[in-house]
Design an enzyme around this catalytic site. Structure first.
Site, PDB file in Angstrom:
ATOM      1  N   GLU A   1      -3.675   2.899  -7.306  1.00  0.00           N
ATOM      2  CA  GLU A   1      -4.138   4.031  -6.496  1.00  0.00           C
ATOM      3  C   GLU A   1      -3.153   5.193  -6.620  1.00  0.00           C
ATOM      4  O   GLU A   1      -2.067   5.127  -6.038  1.00  0.00           O
ATOM      5  CB  GLU A   1      -4.174   3.652  -5.005  1.00  0.00           C
ATOM      6  CG  GLU A   1      -5.060   2.509  -4.639  1.00  0.00           C
ATOM      7  CD  GLU A   1      -5.331   2.450  -3.130  1.00  0.00           C
ATOM      8  OE1 GLU A   1      -6.485   2.267  -2.773  1.00  0.00           O
ATOM      9  OE2 GLU A   1      -4.385   2.618  -2.330  1.00  0.00           O
TER      10      GLU A   1
ATOM     11  N   HIS B   1       0.852  -1.196   0.000  1.00  0.00           N
ATOM     12  CA  HIS B   1       0.000   0.000   0.000  1.00  0.00           C
ATOM     13  C   HIS B   1       0.889   1.247   0.000  1.00  0.00           C
ATOM     14  O   HIS B   1       2.001   1.216   0.532  1.00  0.00           O
ATOM     15  CB  HIS B   1      -0.927  -0.012   1.225  1.00  0.00           C
ATOM     16  CG  HIS B   1      -1.996   1.034   1.116  1.00  0.00           C
ATOM     17  ND1 HIS B   1      -1.781   2.343   1.463  1.00  0.00           N
ATOM     18  CD2 HIS B   1      -3.270   0.954   0.659  1.00  0.00           C
ATOM     19  CE1 HIS B   1      -2.889   3.035   1.220  1.00  0.00           C
ATOM     20  NE2 HIS B   1      -3.814   2.215   0.735  1.00  0.00           N
TER      21      HIS B   1
HETATM   22  O1  G3P Z   1      -6.536   1.667   0.252  1.00  0.00           O
HETATM   23  C1  G3P Z   1      -7.536   2.598   0.012  1.00  0.00           C
HETATM   24  C2  G3P Z   1      -7.027   3.916  -0.221  1.00  0.00           C
HETATM   25  O2  G3P Z   1      -5.720   4.211  -0.035  1.00  0.00           O
HETATM   26  C3  G3P Z   1      -7.911   4.960  -0.703  1.00  0.00           C
HETATM   27  O3  G3P Z   1      -8.205   5.762   0.375  1.00  0.00           O
HETATM   28  O4  G3P Z   1      -9.527   7.310   1.651  1.00  0.00           O
HETATM   29  O5  G3P Z   1      -9.064   7.776  -0.755  1.00  0.00           O
HETATM   30  O6  G3P Z   1     -10.625   5.939  -0.130  1.00  0.00           O
HETATM   31  P1  G3P Z   1      -9.420   6.756   0.272  1.00  0.00           P
END
Ligand code: G3P
Length: 221
Positions: free
Chosen positions: A140, A92
């Site tokens: 992400e 992550h």
């Molecule tokens: O692992 C999920 C992530 O990093 C996204 O976070 O708070 O933008 O949904 P968020």
């Protein structure tokens, strides 16, 4: 459309300790009523209590590349299996690993039947991760994490191009996307771009009414 949603609990107070169980029960009830697969990823200390309280899949937020022995403070794969985890996040953006460790961690996870979700930050790192044959790659963009600005709308190309790059290398790897996802339209957009689900956190965990937020999330698929 079928989809998988993984709710990453991170270290929010709203998803720590007893709240971890409460939130998992909400996820379980929305998963049952909607038919959408929802998994949760609590902190390690909460994993066993969550896994014994619900039937939905429970993931670890991390796994370390260690075997049994002298490895103080590490997350050993067997301890996750023994705690009834279904899988683990790896790499992550808030817990990065080296490429060599990601490769090993995917193997360690598979050895004890844990699903692996390798998080990535770009099309190229997603392609690299897919060579290790994880169950999922979750792209992400770190700059969108926690902003409420959904990756599926702010940067749709990173999602569709990641799907293309990953599938070109390894068709068996499922692609998720995450960062800023909170609404039904964000999830729908992600699926239309070819993702098979989403990884998300703050949009649900920090919502005034997490159950209503989850119901909205699954409402358009
Ligand atoms: O692992 C999920 C992530 O990093 C996204 O976070 O708070 O933008 O949904 P968020």
């Amino acid at each position: 459309m079928s989809a998988i949603i993984i709710l990453n609990y991170k270290t929010y107070n709203e998803s720590t300790g007893e709240n971890a169980v409460k939130l998992a029960k909400i996820c379980e009830s929305v998963a049952k009523s909607s038919g959408v697969k929802i998994a949760v990823a609590p902190q390690i200390a909460d994993l066993y209590r969550v896994a014994t309280a619900v039937e939905i899949p429970v993931f670890s937020q991390n796994l370390d590349v260690v075997g049994p022995g002298s490895f103080t403070g590490h997350v050993y794969s067997k301890s996750l299996c023994d705690a009834n985890a279904a899988g683990t996040l790896l790499n992550h953006s808030e817990k990065r690993m080296t490429l060599a460790d990601i490769e090993k961690a995917v193997r360690y996870a598979r050895k004890c039947s844990l699903l692996s979700v390798v998080c990535t930050n770009s099309i190229k790192t997603s392609a690299a991760a897919s060579l290790f044959d994880p169950d999922f790659v979750a792209v992400e963009p770190p700059e969108l994490i926690g902003t409420g600005i959904p990756v599926s709308k702010a940067n749709p190309e990173i999602v569709s191009d990641t799907v293309e790059a990953v599938k070109n290398i390894n068709k068996d790897v499922k692609v998720l996307c995450g960062a800023g996802i909170s609404k039904g339209e964000d999830l729908k957009a992600a699926l239309e771009l070819g993702a098979e689900g989403v990884l998300l956190a703050s949009g649900i965990i920090k919502a005034k009414d997490p159950k209503a937020a989850l119901e909205d999330l699954v409402s358009m698929i």
